[in-house]
Design an enzyme around this catalytic site. Structure first.
Site, PDB file in Angstrom:
ATOM      1  N   SER A  53       1.041  -1.305   0.370  1.00  0.00           N
ATOM      2  CA  SER A  53       0.151   0.230   0.501  1.00  0.00           C
ATOM      3  C   SER A  53       0.657   1.120  -0.502  1.00  0.00           C
ATOM      4  CB  SER A  53      -0.894   0.173   1.293  1.00  0.00           C
ATOM      5  OG  SER A  53      -1.760  -0.691   0.887  1.00  0.00           O
ATOM      6  N   LYS A  55       0.532   3.675  -2.676  1.00  0.00           N
ATOM      7  CA  LYS A  55      -0.933   4.484  -3.440  1.00  0.00           C
ATOM      8  C   LYS A  55      -0.663   5.467  -3.776  1.00  0.00           C
ATOM      9  CE  LYS A  55      -3.593   0.516  -1.029  1.00  0.00           C
ATOM     10  NZ  LYS A  55      -4.228   0.657   0.537  1.00  0.00           N
ATOM     11  N   TYR A  94      -3.274  -2.704 -10.360  1.00  0.00           N
ATOM     12  CA  TYR A  94      -3.479  -3.152  -8.525  1.00  0.00           C
ATOM     13  C   TYR A  94      -2.130  -3.897  -7.930  1.00  0.00           C
ATOM     14  CZ  TYR A  94      -4.188  -1.906  -4.285  1.00  0.00           C
ATOM     15  OH  TYR A  94      -4.672  -2.401  -2.504  1.00  0.00           O
ATOM     16  N   TYR A 128      -4.991   4.523   7.623  1.00  0.00           N
ATOM     17  CA  TYR A 128      -6.206   3.867   7.566  1.00  0.00           C
ATOM     18  C   TYR A 128      -6.703   3.821   9.770  1.00  0.00           C
ATOM     19  CZ  TYR A 128      -3.732   0.696   4.211  1.00  0.00           C
ATOM     20  OH  TYR A 128      -3.435   0.099   2.852  1.00  0.00           O
ATOM     21  N   VAL A 137       1.174  -3.826   3.413  1.00  0.00           N
ATOM     22  CA  VAL A 137       1.360  -4.669   4.567  1.00  0.00           C
ATOM     23  C   VAL A 137       2.225  -6.026   4.321  1.00  0.00           C
ATOM     24  CG1 VAL A 137      -1.534  -5.609   4.951  1.00  0.00           C
ATOM     25  CG2 VAL A 137      -0.233  -6.274   2.484  1.00  0.00           C
TER      26      VAL A 137
HETATM   27  N1  GLU Z   1      -1.883  -5.632  -1.650  1.00  0.00           N
HETATM   28  C1  GLU Z   1      -2.795  -5.113  -0.515  1.00  0.00           C
HETATM   29  C2  GLU Z   1      -4.657  -5.058  -1.047  1.00  0.00           C
HETATM   30  O1  GLU Z   1      -4.488  -4.663  -1.513  1.00  0.00           O
HETATM   31  C3  GLU Z   1      -2.466  -3.683   0.355  1.00  0.00           C
HETATM   32  C4  GLU Z   1      -3.165  -3.460   0.862  1.00  0.00           C
HETATM   33  C5  GLU Z   1      -1.742  -2.790   2.375  1.00  0.00           C
HETATM   34  O2  GLU Z   1      -0.607  -3.003   1.895  1.00  0.00           O
HETATM   35  O3  GLU Z   1      -2.449  -2.311   3.413  1.00  0.00           O
HETATM   36  O4  GLU Z   1      -4.619  -6.511   0.357  1.00  0.00           O
END
Ligand code: GLU
Length: 416
Positions: free
Chosen positions: A60, A63, A186, A238, A256
């Site tokens: 993430s 992003k 993605y 988050y 993650v």
């Molecule tokens: N690739 C992970 C997902 O889409 C990223 C989530 C994250 O890193 O918070 O679930």
């Protein structure tokens, strides 16, 4: 610095709280003990400790950068029509949608999947869109970045929830591409490999108004960097964004894969790696390290720097060929805070002094609002009957505007 960072890691090393992300099978296979920290300074100086060469998937943390690319394509208002900027307080994979079908923000998965779809040209093939994104991420990092194919395949095979989110947004026509292609891209975006130094440089690029400190490349304009950092500060962590902002106080993004990246505007880009996560998907030791750095190094954004009071280096009387003059020697960065103070001091210049010297020799930077305020201050000195001499050896105030408001602009003062 390297010794201090070693010490920070030593103090957190024994903490084995948390668990590896296992909803992506391949992530459950990484070494849970990996631990690293890196800092990137505004001039590109890098510091690191621990497993600085360990590669991991960006997840993430990609992003905010893909959001930056989408902002470049659609503009601020254009992008806000598709994806909001409100913190959702939701977990990363929540169905976080407004009634209109607009995702609440680009940091939760549903908003990030949408942002991925919007980052490229309408109708572009998924491979081309991904390639554009991979190259964009590389410009932020200052080097080419590759994909971890095993993590990609592993997440793709189990991406049911992200597929559901993509189909849901697609049903509101927020984007036009096939949701399966969007999730393909993605997921690849999340599987891009980085080390902590890459993330520190990427953070410093945002913290430097979009200019990569290693390559000098202006990757995105200042307004994009500002928007991205703003959204990171409210939504990047988050459902623990509030805790993070109060305890650590830097715009940040977690992933993650175990990474956390944070940027303190104008000062530092920082990153950590430790793959054990808490229940919100945030690296446990990463948070501890950042809490320490913030506390011990004063890295909290809300700890106001005391620059506003130091704008005047000194004021004195000097004699020039034409007679005596009143001199204001300025210093440091000119921004709204310091320049407001300067303008008040300008009003106190003795009215009987014909010549007023404003010396910018020790000014380190002038932002846009400070430039306008300073020019107006100089204009008013002229309107009050003073002859203004501007000393500007480093062209802190470039362009012909200075010549319009000052009687003369010189590199050095012709002292008698
Ligand atoms: N690739 C992970 C997902 O889409 C990223 C989530 C994250 O890193 O918070 O679930």
């Amino acid at each position: 610095m390297p010794e201090y960072l070693d010490e920070v890691l030593r103090q957190c090393a024994d903490d084995d709280e948390g668990a590896l992300a296992d909803y992506i099978p391949e992530l459950a296979a990484v070494d849970p003990d990996r631990l690293a920290v890196a800092l990137c300074m505004p001039d590109g100086q890098l510091y690191g400790a621990g497993d600085v060469d360990a590669l991991f998937t960006i997840q993430s943390i990609s992003k905010p950068f893909v959001y930056a690319l989408a902002l470049m394509r659609h503009g601020l208002d254009g992008m806000e029509r598709f994806v909001g900027v409100e913190p959702s307080g939701d977990p990363f994979n929540e169905i976080s949608l407004e009634a209109s079908g607009r995702p609440r923000n680009p940091m939760v998965n549903i908003g990030a999947i949408t942002t991925h779809a919007l980052a490229g040209e309408e109708g572009a093939a998924k491979e081309d869109l991904f390639e554009e994104i991979r190259r964009g991420l590389g410009r932020f990092a200052g080097r080419e970045l590759a994909v971890d194919e095993r993590v990609f395949e592993s997440e793709r095979a189990t991406a049911h929830r992200n597929l559901a989110l993509a189909h849901l947004v697609r049903s509101y026509d927020v984007f036009s591409a096939d949701p399966r292609d969007v999730v393909w891209g993605y997921t690849r975006q999340c599987a891009v490999q980085v080390d902590v130094r890459d993330l520190a440089v990427m953070a410093m690029t945002l913290a430097s108004g979009g200019t990569n400190p290693l390559t000098g490349d202006q990757v995105v304009p200042r307004w994009v960097a500002r928007q991205v950092l703003s959204v990171m500060s409210t939504c990047g962590m988050y459902d623990v964004a509030g805790d993070w902002m109060t305890d650590v106080g830097m715009p940040a993004k977690s992933g993650v894969g175990g990474g956390i990246m944070a940027a303190l505007p104008g000062f530092v880009g920082a990153a950590t790696l430790s793959p054990r996560l808490d229940r919100t998907g945030t690296s446990v030791r990463g948070v501890r390290i950042f809490e320490k750095l913030s506390r011990e190094m004063g890295m909290h954004m809300m700890e106001t720097p005391a620059t506003a009071t130091q704008v005047l280096r000194r004021t004195d009387e000097v004699s020039l060929a034409g007679g005596a003059a009143h001199r204001l020697q300025l210093q440091g960065p000119l921004h709204f805070g310091s320049t407001e103070r300067l303008l008040r001091r300008m009003q106190e210049v003795p009215t009987d002094r014909e010549v007023v010297v404003v010396d910018l020799g020790h000014v380190t930077s002038v932002n846009d609002v400070a430039r306008r305020m300073l020019l107006e201050g100089l204009r008013r000195l002229g309107a009050d009957g003073h002859e203004v001499v501007l000393v500007d050896p480093n062209s802190a105030l470039p362009g012909r505007h200075a010549e319009d408001v000052a009687a003369s602009v010189v590199d050095e003062l012709p002292l008698r």
